[in-house]
Write an enzyme that holds these catalytic residues in place. Structure first.
Site, PDB file in Angstrom:
ATOM      1  N   GLU A 278       0.837  -1.195   0.000  1.00 51.13           N
ATOM      2  CA  GLU A 278       0.000   0.000   0.000  1.00 51.13           C
ATOM      3  C   GLU A 278       0.873   1.246   0.000  1.00 51.13           C
ATOM      4  O   GLU A 278       1.963   1.244   0.591  1.00 51.13           O
ATOM      5  CB  GLU A 278      -0.928   0.002   1.219  1.00 51.13           C
ATOM      6  CG  GLU A 278      -1.888  -1.182   1.245  1.00 51.13           C
ATOM      7  CD  GLU A 278      -2.807  -1.171   2.469  1.00 51.13           C
ATOM      8  OE1 GLU A 278      -2.717  -0.226   3.272  1.00 51.13           O
ATOM      9  OE2 GLU A 278      -3.618  -2.112   2.611  1.00 51.13           O
ATOM     10  N   HIS A 301      -8.087   1.097   2.307  1.00 55.50           N
ATOM     11  CA  HIS A 301      -7.800   0.760   3.709  1.00 55.50           C
ATOM     12  C   HIS A 301      -8.511   1.726   4.670  1.00 55.50           C
ATOM     13  O   HIS A 301      -7.890   2.337   5.547  1.00 55.50           O
ATOM     14  CB  HIS A 301      -6.298   0.775   3.974  1.00 55.50           C
ATOM     15  CG  HIS A 301      -5.898  -0.073   5.142  1.00 55.50           C
ATOM     16  ND1 HIS A 301      -4.668  -0.674   5.237  1.00 55.50           N
ATOM     17  CD2 HIS A 301      -6.563  -0.431   6.270  1.00 55.50           C
ATOM     18  CE1 HIS A 301      -4.582  -1.344   6.370  1.00 55.50           C
ATOM     19  NE2 HIS A 301      -5.725  -1.211   7.026  1.00 55.50           N
TER      20      HIS A 301
END
Length: 416
Positions: A278, A301
């Site tokens: 990420e 997220h």
């Protein structure tokens, strides 16, 4: 006792004023936590982003308290430079962004908040179940593109459908309650024995859950056992009209296999909130194999990213760290002996962190036996021992010096 001072190393004087305690908070930790640390009189530096390892190594040299969320990585190199670090706060559920074993070996407790965002994640999953069932994401895109498509094909109510939850912990059990409230039938699979809530029932194995569930939601930690827990084989066990949702950890699902199953129509859709890698900051340029897959909801997220959850997490983790700094309470740490002892009035408190080995408590007790000790507690975890002792004020300096000189001692502090 109002412990306004702490001893940070054997070579310093007895105390260090609170405004010399440096707190570094990263990743836009909620203002409630920032204010709590400031109210204590600590020197607080709060940043809105994560920082790379090289910068963190430089910044952490004079830091006593480090706070972060999920993007910052506290590696062995970072901890090697953290000569003054007393505690780390993970203002989130997980702690896998911190090298816990190295932190433990240096006597640095790590605190987190495993419960506070459970409701936020559970609500997101329930919302996505409904959106996937009605193909809301696709219809939304079409409407923004000036396309009107009203149809009921492969759109369903969720009432009476089976939700399979993998990992029946705080989030999984919270989700099961919400799902039952809207008429779903809930089953779960967990490697540990768990008490089902409501009418939820346990499945004997992973395969039986995958084969019988209309929706599968993952809520497991990132461990060696859970890496690629859902791969091509496991996806083949699911019904073609089933949906997969993952808001746990990015490495739990084989992203390539999931994208392939979605594009070939082997699954009806998916919702993914976490990914194997990420970005460290917001911005353009993020790429995933799941982009463009049919009936697939991708979110960055945000499972626990609600104002309510972040405020609660900020307050809980800050409170745990402040309690550790102020009176030595280590309850809530994930890598440190657990101890919470009421403060004895009119004493100084000795806090000693040491490596456990034969004879260590004999040596500590031999020192303490020469003085009046009002309260003494020892707790251990793996190779780490933690002693809390309330002693006469006029003896604390001598006791601290002598305990610090023991070869097994990692850190010794005095509170008063």
């Amino acid at each position: 006792m109002i412990p306004q001072d702490i001893l940070l190393s054997p070579n310093q004087g007895l105390s260090c004023p609170k405004d010399n305690i440096k707190v570094l908070l990263l990743e836009n930790i909620h203002c409630s936590a920032v204010q709590m640390f400031k109210d204590q009189g600590f020197n607080v530096d709060s940043l809105s982003t994560a920082i790379p390892e090289e910068q963190l190594i430089e910044r952490i040299k004079d830091v006593h308290i480090l706070g972060l969320r999920s993007k910052t990585k506290v590696t062995e190199k970072v901890l090697a430079a953290a000569n003054k670090l007393l505690a780390i706060g993970c203002f989130c559920i997980g702690t896998d962004q911190v090298d816990l074993s190295i932190a433990e070996s240096k006597g640095i407790p790590v605190f987190n908040s495993p419960f506070c965002n459970s409701r936020s994640v559970a609500e997101l999953i329930l919302a996505e179940i409904i959106m996937l069932s009605r193909k809301i994401a696709e219809r939304n895109i079409e409407m923004h593109q000036q396309v009107w498509r009203k149809e009921s094909k492969r759109c369903h109510e969720i009432r009476g459908k089976v939700l399979g939850i993998i990992g029946y912990g705080h989030i999984g059990s919270q989700l099961s309650v919400l799902a039952e409230a809207v008429g779903m039938n809930v089953v779960f699979y967990d490697t540990a024995r768990k008490l089902p809530m409501g009418n939820c029932r346990a499945c004997p194995d992973l395969r039986s859950l995958l084969e019988t569930s209309n929706y599968v939601s993952l809520h497991v930690p990132d461990t060696e056992e859970t890496r690629n827990l859902i791969g091509a084989e496991q996806l083949s066990w699911m019904m073609p009209e089933a949906f997969l949702l993952n808001a746990s950890r990015g490495k739990v699902v084989d992203i390539g296999a999931l994208a392939d199953a979605l594009r070939k129509g082997k699954l009806a859709g998916a919702a993914v909130d976490v990914y194997p890698t990420e970005p460290e900051s917001n911005g353009a340029g993020w790429v995933s194999e799941l982009q463009g897959c049919p009936n697939t909801i991708l979110t960055p997220h945000i499972g626990g990213s609600t104002e309510e959850a972040q405020e609660a997490i900020g307050q809980e983790v800050a409170d745990l760290i402040i309690s550790f700094i102020n009176d030595g309470a280590s309850e809530g740490s994930v890598n440190f002996p657990q101890a919470t002892v009421p403060v004895t009035p009119n004493t100084h408190r000795i806090l000693n962190i040491h490596i456990t080995k034969p004879g260590v408590m004999r040596d500590i007790n031999q020192i303490l036996s020469e003085f009046n000790v009002t309260c003494q507690v020892l707790t251990t975890r793996k190779t780490l021992g933690y002693v809390i002792a309330d002693v006469d004020k006029n003896a604390s300096k001598d006791i601290k010096k002598r305990i610090s000189s023991l070869s097994c001692s990692l850190k010794t502090r005095v509170l008063y």
